[in-house]
Design an enzyme around this catalytic site. Structure first.
Site, short mmCIF file in Angstrom:
data_model
loop_
_atom_site.label_atom_id
_atom_site.label_comp_id
_atom_site.label_asym_id
_atom_site.label_seq_id
_atom_site.Cartn_x
_atom_site.Cartn_y
_atom_site.Cartn_z
N ASP A 68 -52.61 -59.42 4.41
CA ASP A 68 -51.31 -59.10 5.01
C ASP A 68 -51.38 -57.67 5.51
O ASP A 68 -51.97 -56.81 4.86
CB ASP A 68 -50.16 -59.28 4.01
CG ASP A 68 -48.84 -59.46 4.75
OD1 ASP A 68 -48.75 -60.36 5.61
OD2 ASP A 68 -47.90 -58.68 4.51
N PHE A 148 -55.13 -57.87 19.40
CA PHE A 148 -53.89 -58.66 19.29
C PHE A 148 -52.80 -57.78 18.68
O PHE A 148 -53.04 -56.61 18.35
CB PHE A 148 -54.15 -59.91 18.44
CG PHE A 148 -54.45 -59.60 17.00
CD1 PHE A 148 -55.71 -59.20 16.61
CD2 PHE A 148 -53.47 -59.71 16.02
CE1 PHE A 148 -56.00 -58.90 15.28
CE2 PHE A 148 -53.74 -59.43 14.68
CZ PHE A 148 -55.00 -59.02 14.33
N GLY A 149 -51.63 -58.37 18.54
CA GLY A 149 -50.53 -57.68 17.87
C GLY A 149 -50.21 -56.33 18.51
O GLY A 149 -50.03 -56.22 19.73
N TYR A 150 -50.16 -55.30 17.69
CA TYR A 150 -49.78 -53.96 18.15
C TYR A 150 -50.98 -53.17 18.70
O TYR A 150 -50.84 -51.98 19.00
CB TYR A 150 -49.16 -53.17 16.99
CG TYR A 150 -47.85 -53.73 16.48
CD1 TYR A 150 -46.64 -53.32 17.01
CD2 TYR A 150 -47.81 -54.67 15.44
CE1 TYR A 150 -45.42 -53.82 16.53
CE2 TYR A 150 -46.61 -55.18 14.96
CZ TYR A 150 -45.42 -54.75 15.51
OH TYR A 150 -44.22 -55.24 15.04
N HIS A 176 -58.32 -50.91 9.57
CA HIS A 176 -57.69 -51.22 8.29
C HIS A 176 -58.29 -52.49 7.68
O HIS A 176 -58.65 -52.53 6.52
CB HIS A 176 -56.18 -51.38 8.52
CG HIS A 176 -55.86 -52.19 9.74
ND1 HIS A 176 -56.27 -51.83 11.01
CD2 HIS A 176 -55.24 -53.39 9.89
CE1 HIS A 176 -55.89 -52.74 11.87
NE2 HIS A 176 -55.27 -53.71 11.23
N ARG A 177 -58.37 -53.56 8.50
CA ARG A 177 -58.86 -54.84 7.98
C ARG A 177 -60.33 -54.74 7.60
O ARG A 177 -60.74 -55.24 6.55
CB ARG A 177 -58.64 -55.95 9.02
CG ARG A 177 -59.03 -57.35 8.54
CD ARG A 177 -58.48 -58.45 9.43
NE ARG A 177 -57.04 -58.35 9.54
CZ ARG A 177 -56.38 -57.82 10.57
NH1 ARG A 177 -57.03 -57.38 11.62
NH2 ARG A 177 -55.08 -57.73 10.55
P1 IMP Z 1 -49.59 -60.35 9.41
O1 IMP Z 1 -50.53 -59.68 8.50
O2 IMP Z 1 -50.22 -61.51 10.10
O3 IMP Z 1 -48.27 -60.68 8.74
O4 IMP Z 1 -49.30 -59.32 10.59
C1 IMP Z 1 -48.12 -58.55 10.70
C2 IMP Z 1 -47.96 -58.08 12.13
O5 IMP Z 1 -48.92 -57.07 12.39
C3 IMP Z 1 -48.14 -59.15 13.21
O6 IMP Z 1 -47.24 -58.86 14.25
C4 IMP Z 1 -49.55 -58.94 13.69
O7 IMP Z 1 -49.72 -59.31 15.03
C5 IMP Z 1 -49.73 -57.43 13.50
N1 IMP Z 1 -51.11 -57.11 13.17
C6 IMP Z 1 -51.82 -57.53 12.09
N2 IMP Z 1 -53.06 -57.05 12.15
C7 IMP Z 1 -53.14 -56.31 13.29
C8 IMP Z 1 -54.19 -55.58 13.91
O8 IMP Z 1 -55.33 -55.51 13.44
N3 IMP Z 1 -53.86 -54.98 15.07
C9 IMP Z 1 -52.62 -55.04 15.63
N4 IMP Z 1 -51.63 -55.71 15.10
C10 IMP Z 1 -51.88 -56.35 13.93
#
Ligand code: IMP
Length: 193
Positions: A68, A148-150, A176-177
């Site tokens: 998460d 993806f995402g932010y 982070h991941r």
């Molecule tokens: P979740 O961990 O899938 O709940 O992610 C929470 C939010 O953060 C979602 O909108 C994801 O798209 C975003 N997110 C998670 N990991 C990343 C990343 O590595 N880069 C950018 N956005 C992220």
């Protein structure tokens, strides 16, 4: 050893698969015939990661890890944080989340932010957690098409490009991941030796 990665996010899976060594066989939810969305109801990132890993472990009795992630913006007191996925509301997507965040930060000089990932592992019925944090700043507008995402609005410290302008290999060296996954890999190496 086989480990299920309890995520339906294809981008996360691609990132993680590139880091995990070949001697750990990475499985996914599709091979378990699991197509549901695991609820994220906790009020912190740790709680959500642990819930997801426990959910799959108790349903399928497999060794599993879940991730998460939250984006924590200093000037917004750590928001969107645990609410990063649904920042712009229930019907949101990354586009809408980014638009909302840039609006909230309009005219704000302090753009400091960090991504925080918690990986929760359930291995032989025992639970473990691994944390990864990367510091950076929120750009004034979107840059780049990768990731993806932010990613298009996050520039990691020490780099002149957004995550979405960097290649997946570069993101995977610093993100982070990746930091959290590398801690998980080190842990597994120790358990096996
Ligand atoms: P979740 O961990 O899938 O709940 O992610 C929470 C939010 O953060 C979602 O909108 C994801 O798209 C975003 N997110 C998670 N990991 C990343 C990343 O590595 N880069 C950018 N956005 C992220």
């Amino acid at each position: 050893m086989k480990l299920i990665f309890a995520s339906s996010n294809k981008n996360k899976f691609i990132e993680v698969k590139k880091i995990i060594p070949k001697n750990i066989k990475l499985g996914n939810l599709i091979e378990l015939n699991f197509f549901e969305e695991i609820p994220e109801k906790e009020d912190n990132i740790e709680g959500n990661a642990i819930f997801k890993a426990n959910y799959i472990n108790s349903k399928f009795n497999v060794n599993v890890f879940a991730d998460d992630t939250g984006l924590e913006v200093q000037a917004l007191d750590g928001k969107p944080g645990v609410h990063s996925a649904r920042y712009a509301g229930n019907e949101c997507n990354s586009e809408k989340n980014i638009t909302k965040l840039l609006k909230e930060l309009k005219n704000i000089k302090n753009r400091k932010a960090r991504f925080k990932t918690i990986i929760a592992l359930v291995l032989n019925k025992k639970s473990y957690q691994f944390e990864g944090i990367i510091n950076g700043e929120i750009l004034l507008s979107k840059k780049g098409k990768n990731g993806f995402g932010y990613d298009p609005i996050f520039k990691p410290d020490g780099y002149q490009k957004s995550f979405a302008e960097l290649s997946i290999d570069v993101k995977n060296k610093i993100s982070h991941r990746a930091l959290a996954i590398n801690k998980l890999i080190d842990f597994i190496k120790k358990v096996k030796s």
